[in-house]
Design a protein around this motif. Sequence first.
Motif, PDB file in Angstrom:
ATOM      1  N   ALA A 381     -46.920 -34.703 -13.834  1.00 46.74           N
ATOM      2  CA  ALA A 381     -47.622 -33.795 -12.927  1.00 46.74           C
ATOM      3  C   ALA A 381     -46.679 -33.231 -11.872  1.00 46.74           C
ATOM      4  N   ILE A 382     -45.794 -34.081 -11.354  1.00 48.19           N
ATOM      5  CA  ILE A 382     -44.821 -33.622 -10.353  1.00 48.19           C
ATOM      6  C   ILE A 382     -43.871 -32.595 -10.967  1.00 48.19           C
ATOM      7  N   ARG A 383     -43.420 -32.847 -12.205  1.00 48.15           N
ATOM      8  CA  ARG A 383     -42.542 -31.885 -12.877  1.00 48.15           C
ATOM      9  C   ARG A 383     -43.258 -30.551 -13.089  1.00 48.15           C
ATOM     10  N   GLU A 384     -44.539 -30.605 -13.460  1.00 51.56           N
ATOM     11  CA  GLU A 384     -45.304 -29.375 -13.674  1.00 51.56           C
ATOM     12  C   GLU A 384     -45.493 -28.610 -12.361  1.00 51.56           C
ATOM     13  N   TYR A 385     -45.614 -29.344 -11.264  1.00 52.44           N
ATOM     14  CA  TYR A 385     -45.766 -28.677  -9.961  1.00 52.44           C
ATOM     15  C   TYR A 385     -44.483 -27.894  -9.643  1.00 52.44           C
ATOM     16  N   GLY A 386     -43.337 -28.532  -9.887  1.00 54.01           N
ATOM     17  CA  GLY A 386     -42.069 -27.848  -9.652  1.00 54.01           C
ATOM     18  C   GLY A 386     -41.914 -26.623 -10.531  1.00 54.01           C
ATOM     19  N   ARG A 387     -42.300 -26.750 -11.800  1.00 52.89           N
ATOM     20  CA  ARG A 387     -42.224 -25.604 -12.707  1.00 52.89           C
ATOM     21  C   ARG A 387     -43.176 -24.493 -12.272  1.00 52.89           C
ATOM     22  N   GLY A 388     -44.327 -24.892 -11.723  1.00 48.71           N
ATOM     23  CA  GLY A 388     -45.269 -23.890 -11.232  1.00 48.71           C
ATOM     24  C   GLY A 388     -44.708 -23.104 -10.059  1.00 48.71           C
ATOM     25  N   ILE A 389     -44.005 -23.790  -9.159  1.00 45.46           N
ATOM     26  CA  ILE A 389     -43.389 -23.113  -8.012  1.00 45.46           C
ATOM     27  C   ILE A 389     -42.361 -22.094  -8.495  1.00 45.46           C
ATOM     28  N   VAL A 390     -41.565 -22.478  -9.484  1.00 42.30           N
ATOM     29  CA  VAL A 390     -40.587 -21.541 -10.050  1.00 42.30           C
ATOM     30  C   VAL A 390     -41.296 -20.351 -10.679  1.00 42.30           C
ATOM     31  N   GLN A 391     -42.432 -20.603 -11.335  1.00 45.81           N
ATOM     32  CA  GLN A 391     -43.171 -19.543 -12.017  1.00 45.81           C
ATOM     33  C   GLN A 391     -43.714 -18.502 -11.038  1.00 45.81           C
ATOM     34  N   VAL A 392     -44.111 -18.923  -9.835  1.00 45.69           N
ATOM     35  CA  VAL A 392     -44.766 -18.003  -8.901  1.00 45.69           C
ATOM     36  C   VAL A 392     -43.821 -17.523  -7.800  1.00 45.69           C
ATOM     37  N   TYR A 393     -42.543 -17.827  -7.918  1.00 45.44           N
ATOM     38  CA  TYR A 393     -41.591 -17.517  -6.839  1.00 45.44           C
ATOM     39  C   TYR A 393     -41.618 -16.032  -6.441  1.00 45.44           C
ATOM     40  N   SER A 394     -41.437 -15.141  -7.414  1.00 47.55           N
ATOM     41  CA  SER A 394     -41.400 -13.719  -7.078  1.00 47.55           C
ATOM     42  C   SER A 394     -42.771 -13.212  -6.642  1.00 47.55           C
ATOM     43  N   ALA A 395     -43.844 -13.776  -7.221  1.00 50.04           N
ATOM     44  CA  ALA A 395     -45.196 -13.386  -6.796  1.00 50.04           C
ATOM     45  C   ALA A 395     -45.428 -13.792  -5.347  1.00 50.04           C
ATOM     46  N   ALA A 396     -44.913 -14.949  -4.953  1.00 54.49           N
ATOM     47  CA  ALA A 396     -45.061 -15.403  -3.570  1.00 54.49           C
ATOM     48  C   ALA A 396     -44.353 -14.451  -2.613  1.00 54.49           C
ATOM     49  N   LEU A 397     -43.144 -14.015  -2.981  1.00 51.36           N
ATOM     50  CA  LEU A 397     -42.433 -13.042  -2.144  1.00 51.36           C
ATOM     51  C   LEU A 397     -43.221 -11.752  -2.022  1.00 51.36           C
ATOM     52  N   THR A 398     -43.802 -11.300  -3.132  1.00 50.62           N
ATOM     53  CA  THR A 398     -44.597 -10.064  -3.113  1.00 50.62           C
ATOM     54  C   THR A 398     -45.762 -10.181  -2.141  1.00 50.62           C
ATOM     55  N   VAL A 399     -46.500 -11.274  -2.245  1.00 52.89           N
ATOM     56  CA  VAL A 399     -47.664 -11.475  -1.377  1.00 52.89           C
ATOM     57  C   VAL A 399     -47.242 -11.506   0.089  1.00 52.89           C
ATOM     58  N   MET A 400     -46.175 -12.209   0.403  1.00 54.40           N
ATOM     59  CA  MET A 400     -45.732 -12.323   1.795  1.00 54.40           C
ATOM     60  C   MET A 400     -45.278 -10.970   2.347  1.00 54.40           C
ATOM     61  N   PHE A 401     -44.547 -10.185   1.555  1.00 58.83           N
ATOM     62  CA  PHE A 401     -44.096  -8.874   2.015  1.00 58.83           C
ATOM     63  C   PHE A 401     -45.275  -7.916   2.182  1.00 58.83           C
ATOM     64  N   VAL A 402     -46.227  -7.961   1.243  1.00 59.96           N
ATOM     65  CA  VAL A 402     -47.395  -7.078   1.327  1.00 59.96           C
ATOM     66  C   VAL A 402     -48.243  -7.420   2.546  1.00 59.96           C
ATOM     67  N   MET A 403     -48.466  -8.704   2.795  1.00 60.78           N
ATOM     68  CA  MET A 403     -49.256  -9.090   3.963  1.00 60.78           C
ATOM     69  C   MET A 403     -48.511  -8.764   5.262  1.00 60.78           C
ATOM     70  N   ALA A 404     -47.197  -8.865   5.263  1.00 60.35           N
ATOM     71  CA  ALA A 404     -46.413  -8.463   6.437  1.00 60.35           C
ATOM     72  C   ALA A 404     -46.622  -6.982   6.715  1.00 60.35           C
ATOM     73  N   LEU A 405     -46.616  -6.170   5.654  1.00 60.27           N
ATOM     74  CA  LEU A 405     -46.857  -4.732   5.814  1.00 60.27           C
ATOM     75  C   LEU A 405     -48.272  -4.468   6.324  1.00 60.27           C
ATOM     76  N   ALA A 406     -49.260  -5.187   5.784  1.00 64.91           N
ATOM     77  CA  ALA A 406     -50.646  -4.986   6.211  1.00 64.91           C
ATOM     78  C   ALA A 406     -50.809  -5.271   7.706  1.00 64.91           C
ATOM     79  N   TYR A 407     -50.250  -6.378   8.179  1.00 60.63           N
ATOM     80  CA  TYR A 407     -50.356  -6.712   9.598  1.00 60.63           C
ATOM     81  C   TYR A 407     -49.591  -5.712  10.453  1.00 60.63           C
ATOM     82  N   LEU A 408     -48.458  -5.234   9.965  1.00 59.49           N
ATOM     83  CA  LEU A 408     -47.664  -4.265  10.719  1.00 59.49           C
ATOM     84  C   LEU A 408     -48.437  -2.967  10.946  1.00 59.49           C
ATOM     85  N   ILE A 409     -49.077  -2.438   9.895  1.00 70.26           N
ATOM     86  CA  ILE A 409     -49.812  -1.183  10.065  1.00 70.26           C
ATOM     87  C   ILE A 409     -51.086  -1.391  10.875  1.00 70.26           C
ATOM     88  N   ASN A 410     -51.596  -2.620  10.884  1.00 70.22           N
ATOM     89  CA  ASN A 410     -52.759  -2.911  11.728  1.00 70.22           C
ATOM     90  C   ASN A 410     -52.362  -2.965  13.199  1.00 70.22           C
TER      91      ASN A 410
END
Length: 540
Positions: A381-410
């Motif tokens: 389970a721990i190994r799968e958690y690590g693999r999951g983090i690698v799988q979503v790495y670029s998606a996580a960056l996308t979400v953080m940058f998009v939310m940063a933009l949303a708060y900035l324009i607000n």
Amino acid sequence: MHHQILAPVFNSLALSALVAAVPLILLLVLLGIVRMRAHWAALISLAVGFVIAIPVYLLPPVPAFSGALEGAAFGLFPIVWIIVNAIWLNRLITKSGHLDTVRRTFLLLSRDYRVQGLVVAFCFGSLLESMAGFGAPIAVVAAILLALGFSPIRAATVALFADAAGTAFGSVGNPIFALSKATGLPTEGLGEMVGRQSAIVAFFVPFALLLVLDGKRGLKQLWPVALATGLGFSIGQFVASNFIAFQLADLIGALLAGAAAAVLLRLWSPTEVLSPPTDGTEAKPVEETAPEDRRHWLPSFAPYAVLIVLLALVSLKNPVGDWVQSITTQFKWPGAGAIGVSGKPLTLPLFSINWIGATGTILLITGLITLAIQRIKVAEAIREYGRGIVQVYSAALTVMFVMALAYLINYSGQAVTIGTLLAHTGVAFAFLSPILGWLGVAATGSDTSANALFGAVQVAAAKQTHLSPYLTAAANSEAGALGKLISPQNLAVAAAAVGLAGQEGQLVRRTFLWSLIFLAGFCLIVFLMAYGPLSFLVVH
């Protein structure tokens, strides 16, 4: 403290709104046309957002960067926290081999992939959306569709529709509560109005799903299933929101839709039964499968049952839910803040962390329970958690940058400029008002955030044009559900769930037109409610 400026470009509201929209337009162009990887597209759009916010809207650098950092933090928790744990749960179920049992069980309902896609995305996805949010239903639905044999791109595309019917009510009515807070209107009236609008839109979603799954052939062969699920969901939403409790509208709608599909499929079957096509191939007739051993059902579906029960416990009104909600840390984000054009401080600087009740935490707890149910070793389970983090790495960056933009324009006031321009369109505002909610969710990924952002603008414009404030405020929430189809946050979740992180552009090209078609149709519905034969549905 920054005081927002409504029209900083030559004192022209129209020119200012055009400039304010540049980062959002650029983001969609880079994703859908240039086909740039999503996290780079979001980062470039964020940089352009700073160029507009600081020199044009005169937002000082400290609150600009601090506000963007707050948005990124919100993207990290709760959104990325949800994605990571949803992916982990899916990986655990897959690793244990039980996801194959889930697949074979859905084959008992129907061996036709189009029926499976409709039931899983529309019925089960809406059921999850009624208690979760922030993309969690998309990740779960996409994994199930993959197990059913869908190609990654088709699974992700169909999974995005899991949010298209139920987002207006979100997790046990949270968007409605946010809308009430922003507008000062009673939650009961808003819930009733949203239910009347959403019931109409939700009816057409299954038909659109069939077109997405198999074009005209799918619609011609399977329209009875779309009719049954659409009617079941719409009736459930309408009755619950107007006569029971709007918090349960999506839950009751999803259950009735699923029940309607199950009853129909026992009495009727399509003339042709097809298996899911892989990319570039045609769908083929399904081969006969052996009956499923029902003894394996319980451990296979247990994680989903546990997830639903836990979400219900922390979301619905009960002692456990009250206790969980009380364990919340709230603080003012340092360096961020602004005075709105109305003269009132924005509520954005208040940052909340719901440690136990967060959907991501519930997914984590569900995963831990799954270890015992499906007898998965802790080390694995721990190994799968690590693999999951690698799988979503670029998606996580996308979400953080998009939310940063949303708060900035607000914070800068760009969002208010766009909303105010639409509010000055007079009679046409009845037709254009849903665009605000659609844009709000496309930018932030959250119907709750879009309601907090544009709810007051909708009510003010309604009063100026002599419309029911309930009509335009509710339109903001329902249109947000349609914006979910193109929200970069949702696109990132769907892509990460099927192993296509960074290829969100493929998804937006498949969903953008559908989002526009639904938006145009909903704009017409709102206009007919304001000035036409549907006016009897309007709450006053």
